[in-house]
Design an enzyme around this catalytic site. Sequence first.
Site, PDB file in Angstrom:
ATOM      1  CG  ASP A   1      -0.296  -0.445   2.504  1.00 56.80           C
ATOM      2  OD1 ASP A   1       0.948  -0.354   2.590  1.00 56.80           O
ATOM      3  OD2 ASP A   1      -1.001  -0.860   3.422  1.00 56.80           O
TER       4      ASP A   1
ATOM      5  CG  ASN B   1      -8.641  -1.644  11.860  1.00 55.21           C
ATOM      6  OD1 ASN B   1      -7.587  -2.171  11.492  1.00 55.21           O
ATOM      7  ND2 ASN B   1      -9.221  -0.674  11.190  1.00 55.21           N
TER       8      ASN B   1
ATOM      9  CG  HIS C   1      -5.570  -2.369   8.779  1.00 58.73           C
ATOM     10  ND1 HIS C   1      -5.640  -0.994   8.913  1.00 58.73           N
ATOM     11  CD2 HIS C   1      -4.280  -2.691   9.022  1.00 58.73           C
ATOM     12  CE1 HIS C   1      -4.442  -0.524   9.209  1.00 58.73           C
ATOM     13  NE2 HIS C   1      -3.605  -1.537   9.280  1.00 58.73           N
TER      14      HIS C   1
ATOM     15  CD  GLU D   1      -8.591   0.795   7.730  1.00 57.21           C
ATOM     16  OE1 GLU D   1      -8.369  -0.176   8.496  1.00 57.21           O
ATOM     17  OE2 GLU D   1      -8.143   1.929   7.941  1.00 57.21           O
TER      18      GLU D   1
HETATM   19  P1  PGA Z   1       2.313  -1.761  12.851  1.00 57.86           P
HETATM   20  O1  PGA Z   1       1.136  -1.673  11.798  1.00 57.86           O
HETATM   21  O2  PGA Z   1       3.276  -2.765  12.315  1.00 57.86           O
HETATM   22  O3  PGA Z   1       2.911  -0.374  12.874  1.00 57.86           O
HETATM   23  O4  PGA Z   1       1.703  -2.166  14.145  1.00 57.86           O
HETATM   24  C1  PGA Z   1       0.563  -2.848  11.328  1.00 57.86           C
HETATM   25  C2  PGA Z   1      -0.498  -2.520  10.312  1.00 57.86           C
HETATM   26  O5  PGA Z   1      -1.224  -1.533  10.501  1.00 57.86           O
HETATM   27  O6  PGA Z   1      -0.621  -3.267   9.342  1.00 57.86           O
END
Ligand code: PGA
Length: 243
Positions: free
Chosen positions: A63, A132, A134, A139
Site C-alpha cells: 500500500d 482493527n 486490517h 479496513e
Molecule cells: P504496525 O502496523 O506494524 O505499525 O503495528 C501494522 C499494520 O497496521 O498493518
Amino acid sequence: MRITVVNDYATLSATAAGLVAGWVWAKPDAVLGLPTGSTPEGMYRALVSLGLRFSSVRTFNLDEYVGIPADHPQSYAAFMRKHLFDWVDIRPENVHIPNGMSADLEAECARYDEAIQRAGGIDLTILGLGPNGHIGFNEPGAPWDGRTRPVELTEITRQANARYFRNRQEIPRMALTMGIGTILESRRILVLASGADKAGIVQQFLKGPATPDLPATALRSHPDVTVMLDRKAAQQTALSGVI
Ligand code: PGA
C-alpha cells in the site's frame, strides 16, 4: 495455518528474516509482497544484516498513502528505502509501490494489479496486523475478493498512524492498497504481530468468527499461511489446538 510463537520482538524479526531468506535462496527471482509499519522494521534490519541477495528479487508493496509524494519522509516509498532498499542490491526497476500521487488513482490501481500478473503473481506476501485487524489498508468491511484500489482510512488507523505526522491535518485520509483478493492470490503468506497491544486483535484473528469485520480472518481460507507472534502478542490466545 501454521502458528509460531517466539519469545520476543528480536527473535520474531530474526526468525521471520530467516524464513524470507530461505525462500529467496530457494527462488532468487522471487516476487515478494512487502509491508510497512513498525512490526517489520526488525525483520528488514535482520535481512540486511544477513546480506541476502536481492539482485533478481521483485517486490510489490502492499500500500501507499494518497497525496504523499514518494520523497516525503512518511511515504511508504521512503520507509522502504530507509529500512530495506537503500541497503540491498535490489534493482530499482524491480521495486513496485502504488503511486498515491497519480492523477487517475483507479487506473494506477489497475496498472498495479496488471504488473503483479505480469510478474507471475506474488510468491510470498508478508503482512502486519492493524489494530482493527486490517491487512494492507483493507479496513473492516473490505470485500474479500477486492483488487488493488483507493480506500478511505478509518479513524482507528489514522490514530495509529498519527505518531508519524506533525499534526492531525497531515495524517492522510486515503490510501491505495492491494485488495484482500490480491493478497489471497499470493502463493504464501507470512503474518507478523508483536507486543501486548496486538494481543486482543490476534485473539480475534485466530479464534473469533471469520468475518469481513476483521479483514485478517480472510486469510484462514488460504492454504499456506504462517502466523508468527511474540509471546506478548500471543498472550490472550490459547493456542493449543490451533497450531
Ligand atoms: P504496525 O502496523 O506494524 O505499525 O503495528 C501494522 C499494520 O497496521 O498493518
